[in-house]
Design a protein around this motif. Structure first.
Motif, PDB file in Angstrom:
ATOM      1  N   ALA A   5       0.838  -1.197   0.000  1.00 48.01           N
ATOM      2  CA  ALA A   5       0.000   0.000   0.000  1.00 48.01           C
ATOM      3  C   ALA A   5       0.870   1.242   0.000  1.00 48.01           C
ATOM      4  CB  ALA A   5      -0.914   0.006   1.211  1.00 48.01           C
ATOM      5  N   LEU A   6       0.438   2.207  -0.774  1.00 50.54           N
ATOM      6  CA  LEU A   6       1.081   3.509  -0.830  1.00 50.54           C
ATOM      7  C   LEU A   6       0.021   4.513  -0.397  1.00 50.54           C
ATOM      8  CD1 LEU A   6       3.538   5.198  -1.808  1.00 50.54           C
ATOM      9  CD2 LEU A   6       2.474   5.205  -4.059  1.00 50.54           C
ATOM     10  N   THR A   7       0.303   5.255   0.672  1.00 47.48           N
ATOM     11  CA  THR A   7      -0.701   6.173   1.191  1.00 47.48           C
ATOM     12  C   THR A   7      -0.040   7.457   1.679  1.00 47.48           C
ATOM     13  OG1 THR A   7      -2.692   6.295   2.582  1.00 47.48           O
ATOM     14  CG2 THR A   7      -0.719   5.289   3.575  1.00 47.48           C
ATOM     15  N   GLY A   8      -0.871   8.420   1.984  1.00 51.35           N
ATOM     16  CA  GLY A   8      -0.390   9.703   2.475  1.00 51.35           C
ATOM     17  C   GLY A   8      -1.431  10.764   2.201  1.00 51.35           C
ATOM     18  N   SER A   9      -1.220  11.919   2.772  1.00 50.97           N
ATOM     19  CA  SER A   9      -2.177  13.016   2.610  1.00 50.97           C
ATOM     20  C   SER A   9      -2.130  13.576   1.196  1.00 50.97           C
ATOM     21  CB  SER A   9      -1.864  14.132   3.610  1.00 50.97           C
ATOM     22  OG  SER A   9      -2.059  13.669   4.920  1.00 50.97           O
ATOM     23  N   LEU A  10      -3.043  14.483   0.961  1.00 54.87           N
ATOM     24  CA  LEU A  10      -3.158  15.173  -0.318  1.00 54.87           C
ATOM     25  C   LEU A  10      -1.868  15.919  -0.667  1.00 54.87           C
ATOM     26  CD1 LEU A  10      -5.346  16.049  -2.467  1.00 54.87           C
ATOM     27  CD2 LEU A  10      -5.689  18.047  -1.031  1.00 54.87           C
ATOM     28  N   ALA A  11      -1.420  15.779  -1.913  1.00 56.85           N
ATOM     29  CA  ALA A  11      -0.282  16.534  -2.452  1.00 56.85           C
ATOM     30  C   ALA A  11       1.036  16.296  -1.707  1.00 56.85           C
ATOM     31  CB  ALA A  11      -0.613  18.027  -2.496  1.00 56.85           C
ATOM     32  N   THR A  12       1.263  15.056  -1.295  1.00 56.86           N
ATOM     33  CA  THR A  12       2.517  14.736  -0.613  1.00 56.86           C
ATOM     34  C   THR A  12       3.553  14.110  -1.539  1.00 56.86           C
ATOM     35  OG1 THR A  12       1.604  12.619   0.107  1.00 56.86           O
ATOM     36  CG2 THR A  12       1.504  14.453   1.685  1.00 56.86           C
ATOM     37  N   GLY A  13       3.126  13.659  -2.726  1.00 51.14           N
ATOM     38  CA  GLY A  13       4.062  13.046  -3.662  1.00 51.14           C
ATOM     39  C   GLY A  13       3.808  11.575  -3.931  1.00 51.14           C
ATOM     40  N   LYS A  14       2.606  11.107  -3.617  1.00 52.96           N
ATOM     41  CA  LYS A  14       2.283   9.698  -3.850  1.00 52.96           C
ATOM     42  C   LYS A  14       2.405   9.321  -5.328  1.00 52.96           C
ATOM     43  CE  LYS A  14      -1.746  10.063  -2.017  1.00 52.96           C
ATOM     44  NZ  LYS A  14      -1.666  11.473  -1.619  1.00 52.96           N
ATOM     45  N   SER A  15       1.947  10.188  -6.199  1.00 51.08           N
ATOM     46  CA  SER A  15       2.016   9.898  -7.642  1.00 51.08           C
ATOM     47  C   SER A  15       3.465   9.812  -8.115  1.00 51.08           C
ATOM     48  CB  SER A  15       1.267  10.953  -8.446  1.00 51.08           C
ATOM     49  OG  SER A  15      -0.101  10.906  -8.134  1.00 51.08           O
ATOM     50  N   THR A  16       4.324  10.631  -7.565  1.00 49.28           N
ATOM     51  CA  THR A  16       5.743  10.590  -7.923  1.00 49.28           C
ATOM     52  C   THR A  16       6.339   9.246  -7.524  1.00 49.28           C
ATOM     53  OG1 THR A  16       5.922  12.979  -7.638  1.00 49.28           O
ATOM     54  CG2 THR A  16       7.982  11.723  -7.578  1.00 49.28           C
ATOM     55  N   VAL A  17       6.028   8.798  -6.314  1.00 49.24           N
ATOM     56  CA  VAL A  17       6.535   7.505  -5.844  1.00 49.24           C
ATOM     57  C   VAL A  17       5.942   6.376  -6.681  1.00 49.24           C
ATOM     58  CG1 VAL A  17       6.654   5.913  -3.880  1.00 49.24           C
ATOM     59  CG2 VAL A  17       6.973   8.376  -3.515  1.00 49.24           C
ATOM     60  N   SER A  18       4.650   6.447  -6.999  1.00 50.02           N
ATOM     61  CA  SER A  18       4.017   5.437  -7.858  1.00 50.02           C
ATOM     62  C   SER A  18       4.725   5.329  -9.201  1.00 50.02           C
ATOM     63  CB  SER A  18       2.549   5.787  -8.126  1.00 50.02           C
ATOM     64  OG  SER A  18       1.743   5.471  -7.052  1.00 50.02           O
ATOM     65  N   THR A  19       5.010   6.477  -9.781  1.00 47.62           N
ATOM     66  CA  THR A  19       5.684   6.494 -11.079  1.00 47.62           C
ATOM     67  C   THR A  19       7.050   5.829 -10.983  1.00 47.62           C
ATOM     68  OG1 THR A  19       4.513   8.496 -11.735  1.00 47.62           O
ATOM     69  CG2 THR A  19       6.539   7.993 -12.926  1.00 47.62           C
ATOM     70  N   LEU A  20       7.784   6.132  -9.937  1.00 44.99           N
ATOM     71  CA  LEU A  20       9.103   5.516  -9.751  1.00 44.99           C
ATOM     72  C   LEU A  20       9.001   3.996  -9.620  1.00 44.99           C
ATOM     73  CD1 LEU A  20      10.728   8.056  -7.266  1.00 44.99           C
ATOM     74  CD2 LEU A  20      11.389   7.665  -9.651  1.00 44.99           C
ATOM     75  N   LEU A  21       8.016   3.525  -8.861  1.00 45.31           N
ATOM     76  CA  LEU A  21       7.868   2.086  -8.633  1.00 45.31           C
ATOM     77  C   LEU A  21       7.338   1.336  -9.854  1.00 45.31           C
ATOM     78  CD1 LEU A  21       6.514   2.146  -4.974  1.00 45.31           C
ATOM     79  CD2 LEU A  21       8.802   1.472  -5.747  1.00 45.31           C
ATOM     80  N   SER A  22       6.705   2.068 -10.770  1.00 47.24           N
ATOM     81  CA  SER A  22       6.166   1.417 -11.968  1.00 47.24           C
ATOM     82  C   SER A  22       7.201   1.295 -13.080  1.00 47.24           C
ATOM     83  CB  SER A  22       4.948   2.190 -12.486  1.00 47.24           C
ATOM     84  OG  SER A  22       5.345   3.442 -13.020  1.00 47.24           O
ATOM     85  N   GLN A  23       8.359   1.926 -12.898  1.00 46.10           N
ATOM     86  CA  GLN A  23       9.412   1.924 -13.913  1.00 46.10           C
ATOM     87  C   GLN A  23      10.545   0.983 -13.511  1.00 46.10           C
ATOM     88  OE1 GLN A  23      10.488   6.050 -14.090  1.00 46.10           O
ATOM     89  NE2 GLN A  23       8.593   6.647 -15.095  1.00 46.10           N
ATOM     90  N   PRO A  24      11.447   0.670 -14.471  1.00 42.53           N
ATOM     91  CA  PRO A  24      12.602  -0.168 -14.123  1.00 42.53           C
ATOM     92  C   PRO A  24      13.407   0.479 -13.005  1.00 42.53           C
ATOM     93  CG  PRO A  24      12.436   0.102 -16.498  1.00 42.53           C
ATOM     94  CD  PRO A  24      11.413   1.018 -15.878  1.00 42.53           C
ATOM     95  N   PRO A  25      13.979  -0.272 -12.120  1.00 46.01           N
ATOM     96  CA  PRO A  25      14.096  -1.723 -12.141  1.00 46.01           C
ATOM     97  C   PRO A  25      12.920  -2.452 -11.488  1.00 46.01           C
ATOM     98  CG  PRO A  25      15.355  -0.882 -10.309  1.00 46.01           C
ATOM     99  CD  PRO A  25      14.750   0.326 -11.018  1.00 46.01           C
ATOM    100  N   TYR A  26      11.927  -1.721 -10.975  1.00 46.67           N
ATOM    101  CA  TYR A  26      10.836  -2.354 -10.223  1.00 46.67           C
ATOM    102  C   TYR A  26       9.726  -2.891 -11.133  1.00 46.67           C
ATOM    103  CZ  TYR A  26      13.354   0.457  -6.870  1.00 46.67           C
ATOM    104  OH  TYR A  26      14.345   1.031  -6.141  1.00 46.67           O
ATOM    105  N   ASN A  27       9.236  -2.066 -12.030  1.00 47.79           N
ATOM    106  CA  ASN A  27       8.176  -2.443 -12.971  1.00 47.79           C
ATOM    107  C   ASN A  27       6.942  -3.031 -12.285  1.00 47.79           C
ATOM    108  OD1 ASN A  27       9.655  -1.658 -15.277  1.00 47.79           O
ATOM    109  ND2 ASN A  27      10.774  -3.594 -15.221  1.00 47.79           N
ATOM    110  N   LEU A  28       6.572  -2.461 -11.164  1.00 50.83           N
ATOM    111  CA  LEU A  28       5.410  -2.964 -10.436  1.00 50.83           C
ATOM    112  C   LEU A  28       4.129  -2.333 -10.967  1.00 50.83           C
ATOM    113  CD1 LEU A  28       6.832  -2.849  -6.808  1.00 50.83           C
ATOM    114  CD2 LEU A  28       6.466  -4.869  -8.231  1.00 50.83           C
TER     115      LEU A  28
END
Length: 188
Positions: A5-28
């Motif tokens: 799970a990835l969570t946090g308040s509004l405008a904390t950077g969740k989308s940035t972390v999601s983007t990082l985790l969806s790209q190599p080397p993780y590709n989740l």
């Protein structure tokens, strides 16, 4: 399959972390609860009809104008603003003005809206998790801003909490949603 799970308040950077985790080397794969929440209230869905039924009579601008949706005017006149046949998207800004804030009536409206949206999002998430499992993914990121509020934390053994200072949050929110007034941004 591991559910993270990835969570946090509004405008904390969740989308940035999601983007990082969806790209190599993780590709989740990422299952984004906010995107699913938009999808389950698209025109024609049960969530859309329930929102129109509950909020339509008291929010005159609940639906976006036809031109904002399709780029062209509708061919036949509407019977009323909330004619479901129009398939006009929900005006999220108008609905947000109704539900965000700390008054009892806004809290009640927010609870009603969540009771419409959350069950549909849970079903969509479950279907997506199953699909990723059947495709052989070893892990999935569940991007759920309201993880604890929706009691979904019990299904995720790993929780990544994203945080930022209030000033950074406000700056990010105002940059992302410049149409919000200062008060509307604070209310969220």
């Amino acid at each position: 399959m591991l559910l993270l799970a990835l969570t946090g308040s509004l405008a904390t950077g969740k989308s940035t972390v999601s983007t990082l985790l969806s790209q190599p080397p993780y590709n989740l794969p990422i299952i984004d609860a906010d995107l699913l929440a938009r999808k389950v209230v698209e025109p024609g869905t049960p969530g859309y009809r329930k929102i129109l039924k509950h909020f339509g009579p008291t929010i005159p601008d609940l639906l976006l104008p036809a031109a904002a949706n399709s780029g062209e005017e509708d061919k036949k006149p509407a019977k009323n603003q909330h004619d479901e046949g129009k398939n006009r998207p929900i005006n999220r800004a108008a609905l947000g003005r109704r539900i965000f804030g700390s008054s009892d009536s806004r809290k009640k409206d927010r609870k009603t809206l969540n009771s419409i949206i959350h069950p549909a999002v849970r079903r969509a998430m479950a279907f997506s998790i199953l699909t990723h499992f059947l495709h052989g993914h070893w892990a999935v990121i569940l991007d759920i801003p309201l993880l604890y509020d929706s009691a979904l934390d019990i299904f995720t053994p790993v929780i990544l909490m994203i945080a930022a200072s209030p000033s950074i949050q406000m700056s990010r929110l105002r940059r992302r949603d410049p149409h919000l007034s200062s008060q509307e941004a604070e209310d969220r």
